[in-house]
Write an enzyme that holds these catalytic residues in place. Structure first.
Site, PDB file in Angstrom:
ATOM      1  N   ASP A  61       0.822  -1.206   0.000  1.00  0.00           N
ATOM      2  CA  ASP A  61       0.000   0.000   0.000  1.00  0.00           C
ATOM      3  C   ASP A  61       0.859   1.261   0.000  1.00  0.00           C
ATOM      4  O   ASP A  61       1.997   1.244   0.446  1.00  0.00           O
ATOM      5  CB  ASP A  61      -0.887   0.039   1.261  1.00  0.00           C
ATOM      6  N   ASP A  74       0.920   3.650   1.914  1.00  0.00           N
ATOM      7  CA  ASP A  74       0.853   4.341   3.209  1.00  0.00           C
ATOM      8  C   ASP A  74       2.055   3.950   4.070  1.00  0.00           C
ATOM      9  O   ASP A  74       2.963   3.263   3.613  1.00  0.00           O
ATOM     10  CB  ASP A  74      -0.474   4.014   3.916  1.00  0.00           C
ATOM     11  N   ASP A 134       2.411   1.929   6.677  1.00  0.00           N
ATOM     12  CA  ASP A 134       2.605   0.499   6.894  1.00  0.00           C
ATOM     13  C   ASP A 134       3.203  -0.154   5.659  1.00  0.00           C
ATOM     14  O   ASP A 134       4.091  -1.000   5.753  1.00  0.00           O
ATOM     15  CB  ASP A 134       1.269  -0.177   7.224  1.00  0.00           C
TER      16      ASP A 134
END
Ligand code: 0RA
Length: 686
Positions: A510, A512, A514
């Site tokens: 992803d 993001d 994380d």
């Protein structure tokens, strides 16, 4: 210095050859003709003033980027001699500016180390050769002397243009636009260099001024000059304090200074509760990025004296092994600076100090002084030893864990993992493995893929949180095991790239935080255990889009903010949100997100101007899981349309370097604990 002060006059300067070769092959002298090469000129000129300062004759150096883009280095030293050389009939000033290697090579001088000038090696004449114009001003003997050069050639004799009761040298040069890709000086590069040089030459003020117009509007007041000055009374000691300013210290800054026949040695060292090591080394003020003999000497003395102390005080028991060089690295910040008459620079970038006599000199001086310090400061000593011994225990536990995983052949005889949705093809050169973050994205990828060529291995995000920075134990994690088995190459001693099952391995995470963590972790894993895969060019990072833009039936994907703006612009929509509007929009987004239950991702309506009729929707993808299988195929996996980033060893190395920091410093103490006690704890829940 004062005692043996030599009366240099023009004769002392050895006269070498003409400047032609420099213009023919600038790269030979300054490395490159890009922005680095350009600044090399500055360092050459600056070095001469620093030399004068190191010799104790100058305490102020000023660098000015002039309004017309030329650069001046001025100092308050003795001034370059302007009297005429008996044999050649030219002045020292002219010799220094026109004869290759005439700069500071006065030859070794019996009074000690005449730390040679032109430390970068080539001398100011090279600057002259690569400049359209040079203006030299020397204040000496009550007069201001002036001489101008064009394309390396003196425009007449030295003239006297005034009277003065000060001394000093000022060199202004106009770099040749025909030689350099750019002739625009970078103030930041210069400031950084000046700060560093000021640390290394304590008591000297180095100031920088930028007089170019229109650069610092709003940032400065007054005469539109950007000013900076550095002065460090403590020299390298201040440098270490500066480097450690945000860290929690275990000891004071330990400072050692000594002149021995081989060299002048200055070392500052401090331990903190951090885990990384930061050692910066210099020889004659040149940053020796590849280390060398001074570093080697320092390391062995450090290890030796800490072990000796720890044994003599009973911290290390008879049965205990000595701490290794690696054990005593953790949390150490050090600056090592040596100055010597005839430095030998070796290595790929000529930034490794080769003089073997420096190794033994630094080793014996530092060993003696550090031992003294430890005896006199038992509290500091205790903290430092405790830190090293903890690292030592952690290392042993970690090695034991790694060996268990690698040796016992934990992977041998294992069948392909159930989580792997393999491809049909058995030809590695046409097979791709997608390592996908999260089960839901994994599901979409499995449905959307080209089954013949593309295999999917979902990884649960949790590997990150559970494992923290324990890479070696990560190998026993089931998710990672599955990955290793899927790769087919084995690991450690049994690694064989010929057995690889996919020649394209794609990390798909992803966009993001994380996702970035998992990517770093995977890159680090590959870097440390599967480097040949990266070297072969098999490792990639998928580039999923950030936005889906829809207008009526039209759909476009945007992979960057800029691309999004472009698409919107092509639709005649200007997306100019002020900060306040943006904040409001974000708050709205967040509220919408909360309200939304099972939508396909949040949709922001953007009306553009109130008059706009067609509705435009912008969907920001927060995670891969928000895309349905078709979308994932279209945007990220379809070889015809996808974008993909090939990972280089350098990229992975960078990930490796940020790995520990990225994984969060707070977890580190815990990690230490686990490592230290790993032998005792049998079943950690991983
Ligand atoms: C050699 C002898 C003397 C001065 C210098 C070099 C010198 C060179 C540079 C280059 C930039 N700034 C400099 N300052 C000084 C003079 C020796 C004497 O006067 O006895």
């Amino acid at each position: 210095m004062a005692e043996g002060k030599q009366q240099y006059s023009a004769e002392n300067i050895q006269v070498l050859k003409g400047l032609e070769p420099v213009r023919r092959r600038p790269g030979m002298y300054i490395g490159t003709t890009d922005v680095r090469g350009l600044h090399h000129l500055v360092w050459e000129v600056l070095d001469n003033s620093i030399d004068e300062a190191m010799a104790g004759f100058c305490d102020r150096i000023l660098i000015i980027i002039n309004e017309d883009g030329s650069l001046t280095v001025a100092d308050n030293g003795r001034g370059i001699p302007v009297d005429k050389h008996k044999v050649t009939g030219t002045s020292a000033l002219e010799t220094v500016l026109t004869v290759l290697h005439a700069g500071g090579k006065f030859g070794g001088d019996a009074s000690g180390y005449k730390v040679s000038g032109g430390l970068h090696g080539v001398g100011v004449s090279v600057v002259n050769a690569l400049s359209t114009k040079i203006v030299a001003e020397v204040r000496r003997d009550g007069k201001v002397h002036y001489q101008e050069y064009k394309m390396g050639v003196a425009q007449g004799d030295i003239k006297i243009i005034g009277e003065t009761n000060s001394t000093g040298t000022s060199i202004t040069f106009w770099p040749d636009e025909k030689v350099f890709e750019t002739t625009e000086f970078d103030i930041q590069t210069i400031i950084t260099k000046c700060r560093q040089q000021a640390y290394l030459t304590k008591g000297v003020t180095i100031a920088v001024e930028d007089k170019r117009k229109g650069r610092y509007e709003g940032k400065i007041v007054g005469d539109n000059t950007y000013k900076y000055a550095f002065y460090f009374e403590g020299g390298v000691q201040s440098y270490v304090s500066h480097l450690n300013q945000n860290k929690e210290p275990i000891s004071e800054v330990i400072y050692i200074e000594k002149d021995v026949p081989e060299c002048k040695i200055e070392v500052a060292l401090q331990y903190t509760h951090a885990y990384n090591e930061n050692i910066i080394t210099f020889a004659n003020n040149i940053h020796t990025t590849e280390g060398g003999m001074h570093l080697t000497g320092f390391r062995s003395a450090l290890t030796r004296s800490l072990n000796n102390y720890a044994r003599s005080k009973g911290f290390l028991k008879e049965k205990d092994d000595n701490m290794t060089t690696d054990d005593v690295r953790e949390g150490m910040t050090a600056v090592i600076s040596v100055k010597l008459a005839d430095p030998q620079f070796e290595g790929q970038t000529k930034s490794k100090l080769g003089n073997p006599e420096v190794r033994s000199a630094v080793e014996s001086v530092f060993n003696e002084k550090l031992s003294e310090y430890l005896e006199e400061n038992p509290n500091d000593a205790k903290g430092i030893i405790a830190k090293g011994m903890l690292a030592s225990r952690a290392r042993l536990a970690s090695r034991a864990a790694r060996e268990t995983v690698l040796r016992k052949g934990a992977l041998e005889g294992m069948t392909l993992p159930g989580k792997l949705a393999d491809c049909t093809s058995r030809d590695p050169s046409e097979s791709e493995l997608y390592i996908v973050e999260g089960d839901s994205a994994g599901g979409s990828a499995k449905q959307g893929r080209d089954r013949f060529r593309q295999a999917i291995l979902p990884l649960r995000g949790k590997i990150l949180n559970v494992e923290q920075a324990r890479l070696d134990r990560m190998l026993s994690n089931n998710e990672i095991k599955a990955l290793i088995i899927a790769l087919g190459t084995g690991i450690g001693e049994t690694f064989d790239i010929e057995r690889i099952r996919y020649k394209r391995i794609v990390i798909m995470t992803d966009a993001d935080v994380d996702g970035a963590h998992i990517r770093t972790l995977l890159l680090t894993l590959f870097y440390r255990y599967f480097k040949p895969i990266i070297e072969a060019g098999y490792l990639y990072i998928a580039q999923p889009p950030l936005f889906k833009l829809a207008r009526g039936k039209l759909t476009e994907y945007a992979y960057t903010e800029e691309a999004k703006a472009k698409v919107l612009e092509s639709w005649g929509i200007k997306e100019e949100l002020s900060d306040a509007e943006e904040e409001a929009a974000e708050a709205e987004e967040a509220a919408a997100e909360e309200a939304a239950t099972e939508n396909e991702g949040e949709i922001t309506e953007l009306a553009g101007k109130p008059a706009a009729k067609t509705r435009v929707s912008i969907q920001r993808y927060k995670g891969l899981g928000e895309m349905n299988p078709d979308q994932l195929w279209e945007t990220t996996m379809d070889p015809e349309r996808r974008a993909m980033f090939k990972v280089s060893v350098k990229d992975a190395e960078m990930a490796d370097a940020t790995f520990d920091t990225l994984m969060g410093s707070e977890v580190l103490p815990r990690r230490k604990f686990i490592q230290t006690h790993a032998k005792k704890v049998k079943n950690l829940d991983i």
